[in-house]
Design a protein around this motif. Structure first.
Motif, PDB file in Angstrom:
ATOM      1  N   LEU A  27      47.114  21.820  44.892  1.00 18.51           N
ATOM      2  CA  LEU A  27      46.323  22.754  45.702  1.00 18.51           C
ATOM      3  C   LEU A  27      47.280  23.712  46.398  1.00 18.51           C
ATOM      4  O   LEU A  27      48.214  23.277  47.077  1.00 18.51           O
ATOM      5  CB  LEU A  27      45.485  21.989  46.725  1.00 18.51           C
ATOM      6  N   MET A  28      47.065  25.003  46.223  1.00 17.87           N
ATOM      7  CA  MET A  28      47.913  26.014  46.837  1.00 17.87           C
ATOM      8  C   MET A  28      47.186  26.593  48.045  1.00 17.87           C
ATOM      9  O   MET A  28      46.187  27.309  47.907  1.00 17.87           O
ATOM     10  CB  MET A  28      48.238  27.122  45.828  1.00 17.87           C
ATOM     11  N   ASN A  29      47.673  26.263  49.245  1.00 17.57           N
ATOM     12  CA  ASN A  29      47.105  26.802  50.478  1.00 17.57           C
ATOM     13  C   ASN A  29      47.796  28.121  50.817  1.00 17.57           C
ATOM     14  O   ASN A  29      49.014  28.171  50.964  1.00 17.57           O
ATOM     15  CB  ASN A  29      47.273  25.804  51.620  1.00 17.57           C
ATOM     16  N   ILE A  30      47.008  29.186  50.927  1.00 24.74           N
ATOM     17  CA  ILE A  30      47.550  30.530  51.107  1.00 24.74           C
ATOM     18  C   ILE A  30      47.147  31.045  52.477  1.00 24.74           C
ATOM     19  O   ILE A  30      45.972  30.946  52.882  1.00 24.74           O
ATOM     20  CB  ILE A  30      47.016  31.466  50.009  1.00 24.74           C
ATOM     21  N   SER A  31      48.128  31.598  53.198  1.00 23.74           N
ATOM     22  CA  SER A  31      47.883  32.150  54.532  1.00 23.74           C
ATOM     23  C   SER A  31      48.455  33.561  54.604  1.00 23.74           C
ATOM     24  O   SER A  31      49.585  33.799  54.170  1.00 23.74           O
ATOM     25  CB  SER A  31      48.524  31.277  55.617  1.00 23.74           C
ATOM     26  N   VAL A  48      44.883  36.147  43.888  1.00 20.74           N
ATOM     27  CA  VAL A  48      45.958  35.190  43.650  1.00 20.74           C
ATOM     28  C   VAL A  48      46.061  34.945  42.145  1.00 20.74           C
ATOM     29  O   VAL A  48      45.097  34.484  41.513  1.00 20.74           O
ATOM     30  CB  VAL A  48      45.704  33.860  44.381  1.00 20.74           C
ATOM     31  N   ASN A  49      47.213  35.294  41.585  1.00 24.05           N
ATOM     32  CA  ASN A  49      47.484  35.070  40.162  1.00 24.05           C
ATOM     33  C   ASN A  49      48.506  33.946  40.003  1.00 24.05           C
ATOM     34  O   ASN A  49      49.533  33.934  40.696  1.00 24.05           O
ATOM     35  CB  ASN A  49      48.027  36.332  39.500  1.00 24.05           C
ATOM     36  N   ILE A  50      48.230  33.034  39.105  1.00 21.92           N
ATOM     37  CA  ILE A  50      49.177  31.960  38.792  1.00 21.92           C
ATOM     38  C   ILE A  50      49.677  32.185  37.373  1.00 21.92           C
ATOM     39  O   ILE A  50      48.884  32.288  36.419  1.00 21.92           O
ATOM     40  CB  ILE A  50      48.520  30.580  38.928  1.00 21.92           C
ATOM     41  N   LEU A  51      51.002  32.286  37.225  1.00 19.46           N
ATOM     42  CA  LEU A  51      51.633  32.605  35.951  1.00 19.46           C
ATOM     43  C   LEU A  51      52.531  31.449  35.518  1.00 19.46           C
ATOM     44  O   LEU A  51      53.119  30.761  36.355  1.00 19.46           O
ATOM     45  CB  LEU A  51      52.468  33.877  36.077  1.00 19.46           C
ATOM     46  N   ASN A  59      45.755  31.518  35.816  1.00 16.38           N
ATOM     47  CA  ASN A  59      44.583  31.461  36.680  1.00 16.38           C
ATOM     48  C   ASN A  59      44.577  32.691  37.571  1.00 16.38           C
ATOM     49  O   ASN A  59      45.641  33.166  38.005  1.00 16.38           O
ATOM     50  CB  ASN A  59      44.607  30.181  37.515  1.00 16.38           C
ATOM     51  N   CYS A  60      43.391  33.211  37.848  1.00 13.99           N
ATOM     52  CA  CYS A  60      43.235  34.356  38.756  1.00 13.99           C
ATOM     53  C   CYS A  60      42.078  34.052  39.694  1.00 13.99           C
ATOM     54  O   CYS A  60      40.970  33.745  39.236  1.00 13.99           O
ATOM     55  CB  CYS A  60      42.967  35.635  37.964  1.00 13.99           C
ATOM     56  N   THR A  61      42.362  34.111  40.988  1.00 16.40           N
ATOM     57  CA  THR A  61      41.370  33.731  41.983  1.00 16.40           C
ATOM     58  C   THR A  61      41.343  34.771  43.103  1.00 16.40           C
ATOM     59  O   THR A  61      42.398  35.276  43.523  1.00 16.40           O
ATOM     60  CB  THR A  61      41.694  32.352  42.590  1.00 16.40           C
ATOM     61  N   SER A  62      40.151  35.062  43.589  1.00 13.51           N
ATOM     62  CA  SER A  62      39.987  35.918  44.776  1.00 13.51           C
ATOM     63  C   SER A  62      39.619  35.028  45.955  1.00 13.51           C
ATOM     64  O   SER A  62      38.780  34.119  45.827  1.00 13.51           O
ATOM     65  CB  SER A  62      38.884  36.950  44.539  1.00 13.51           C
ATOM     66  N   ILE A  63      40.291  35.234  47.089  1.00 15.75           N
ATOM     67  CA  ILE A  63      39.981  34.411  48.261  1.00 15.75           C
ATOM     68  C   ILE A  63      39.334  35.285  49.338  1.00 15.75           C
ATOM     69  O   ILE A  63      39.594  36.502  49.408  1.00 15.75           O
ATOM     70  CB  ILE A  63      41.240  33.702  48.799  1.00 15.75           C
ATOM     71  N   VAL A  87      53.342  31.983  41.750  1.00 17.02           N
ATOM     72  CA  VAL A  87      52.129  32.416  42.430  1.00 17.02           C
ATOM     73  C   VAL A  87      52.371  33.827  42.969  1.00 17.02           C
ATOM     74  O   VAL A  87      53.284  34.050  43.771  1.00 17.02           O
ATOM     75  CB  VAL A  87      51.755  31.459  43.578  1.00 17.02           C
ATOM     76  N   ASP A  88      51.566  34.766  42.495  1.00 11.20           N
ATOM     77  CA  ASP A  88      51.611  36.141  42.997  1.00 11.20           C
ATOM     78  C   ASP A  88      50.377  36.381  43.862  1.00 11.20           C
ATOM     79  O   ASP A  88      49.239  36.129  43.421  1.00 11.20           O
ATOM     80  CB  ASP A  88      51.602  37.156  41.846  1.00 11.20           C
ATOM     81  N   VAL A  89      50.584  36.875  45.074  1.00 14.52           N
ATOM     82  CA  VAL A  89      49.486  37.189  45.986  1.00 14.52           C
ATOM     83  C   VAL A  89      49.443  38.716  46.150  1.00 14.52           C
ATOM     84  O   VAL A  89      50.427  39.324  46.588  1.00 14.52           O
ATOM     85  CB  VAL A  89      49.665  36.505  47.345  1.00 14.52           C
ATOM     86  N   SER A  90      48.342  39.314  45.767  1.00 14.81           N
ATOM     87  CA  SER A  90      48.177  40.766  45.827  1.00 14.81           C
ATOM     88  C   SER A  90      47.170  41.117  46.922  1.00 14.81           C
ATOM     89  O   SER A  90      46.052  40.587  46.942  1.00 14.81           O
ATOM     90  CB  SER A  90      47.698  41.300  44.468  1.00 14.81           C
ATOM     91  N   LEU A  91      47.583  42.003  47.843  1.00 17.22           N
ATOM     92  CA  LEU A  91      46.717  42.450  48.939  1.00 17.22           C
ATOM     93  C   LEU A  91      46.378  43.924  48.736  1.00 17.22           C
ATOM     94  O   LEU A  91      47.231  44.730  48.321  1.00 17.22           O
ATOM     95  CB  LEU A  91      47.406  42.281  50.288  1.00 17.22           C
TER      96      LEU A  91
END
Length: 339
Positions: A27-31, A48-51, A59-63, A87-91
């Motif tokens: 589980l990847m907790n993102i802050s 959030v993209n997981i490569l 995996n690609c997820t929107s939080i 894990v790439d986090v795009s804002l």
């Protein structure tokens, strides 16, 4: 009342990704810490993209972008059965995509290499190994060292080690062989273990001195008493067997005895009269054989002439060929007490 997100911040807010292991799932907790930017610069989209290792999207997820009382946006996503991933986090907001966003690399640790062990002062065991290659973003937190008795298979101890060396004391190295299982640990948990087994026996010391004494003559043979001490510096060099070889000009014999304890060893040698002989004594254990201790003597009627031989290249070679024979080859006989 509503907020319009029109502006991309000059400096993107800090982002953290913290993995939590749950069996095969991570589980990847993102802050996202938005306290460093203005309200009109808040992101309204977080992807959030997981490569995997070749940058293939897994995996690609929107939080959700809701901000809590601590001025943080929090969310999570999960990944399963991946040893190494990014894990790439795009804002972004209505003003565009935030710049200078970091990637977060995660990798289970590979095995340690070059496990080595030695002893100091007869009882202190040193263990050392080489750390696995790691991603600088996912450092090794510590190692788990599991110590097993290699003879019984039982677990002796489990310790956490924060370096690539460890020491412990054992005063009975003759009995124990140890198997070490070493596992690196990082924030993803335990990595791949590596194992090695070590015996701390040393080749026994050669006999320092010995004595031969005539007990009596019979019609055809001389009965000689043999005595030699066992001298130990470390228990790890204790002999397990003693091989006594008698080589005469007409007869020879070689016998190997199991040593029952570490007391001095005595025995009787029955040798035909009128012979020129050498007696060779060799200690052995799993680590190897000691250098032979050789005495030269004769069995003429008056009294045996016994000499401690120091240069016996020819005799030593002959005796070595007989070391592993456990039967009497001729009329010479040996009767050794090993305690």
């Amino acid at each position: 009342m509503f907020t319009v997100y029109l502006s991309v911040p000059l400096i993107a807010p800090p982002v953290s990704v913290v993995p939590v292991i749950n069996g095969q799932q991570i589980l990847m907790n993102i802050s996202v810490y938005v306290s460093t930017i203005c309200k009109g610069e808040y992101p309204n989209s977080i992807i959030v993209n997981i490569l995997n290792t070749d940058s293939t999207l897994i995996n690609c997820t929107s939080i959700p972008t809701q901000v809590n009382d601590q001025l943080m946006i929090v969310g999570s996503t999960s990944v399963t059965n991946l040893n190494t991933f990014t894990v790439d986090v795009s804002l972004s907001n209505n003003g565009g995509i935030f710049n200078s966003m970091s990637s977060f690399g995660f990798s289970f640790l590979g095995p340690v290499t070059n496990i080595n062990s030695s002893i100091d002062n007869c009882s202190t065991i040193n263990i050392a190994w080489t750390a696995p290659t790691v991603d600088d973003r996912v450092p090794i937190q510590h190692y788990i060292l599991r110590i097993f008795d290699a003879i019984t298979g039982s677990l002796v101890d489990t310790v956490s080690v924060y370096d690539t060396t460890y020491q412990f004391v054992n005063n009975n190295l003759f009995i124990h062989r140890y198997t070490y299982v070493i596992t690196g640990v990082n924030e993803l948990g335990e990595g791949i273990s590596n194992t090695d087994t070590f015996s701390y026996q040393k080749v026994p010391r050669a006999i320092q001195n010995s004595s031969l004494d005539v007990l009596y003559y019979t019609q055809d043979v001389v009965i000689i008493q043999l005595y030699f001490p066992i001298i130990l510096k470390c228990i790890g060099e204790a002999p397990e067997y003693v091989t006594v070889t008698v080589i005469c000009n007409k007869t020879d014999s070689s016998t190997t005895y199991l040593i029952g304890n570490m007391n001095d060893i005595t025995g009787l040698i029955s040798v035909p009269q009128y012979q020129q002989c050498n007696i060779s004594i060799v200690f052995s254990n799993e680590a190897g054989d000691s250098k032979p201790f050789i005495l030269a003597f004769d069995t003429y009627l008056l009294s045996p002439n016994i000499t401690n031989v120091t240069d016996t290249t020819t005799t030593t070679t002959t005796a070595t060929q007989l070391l592993f024979s456990t039967t009497t080859l001729a009329s010479t006989t040996l009767n050794v007490s090993t305690g």
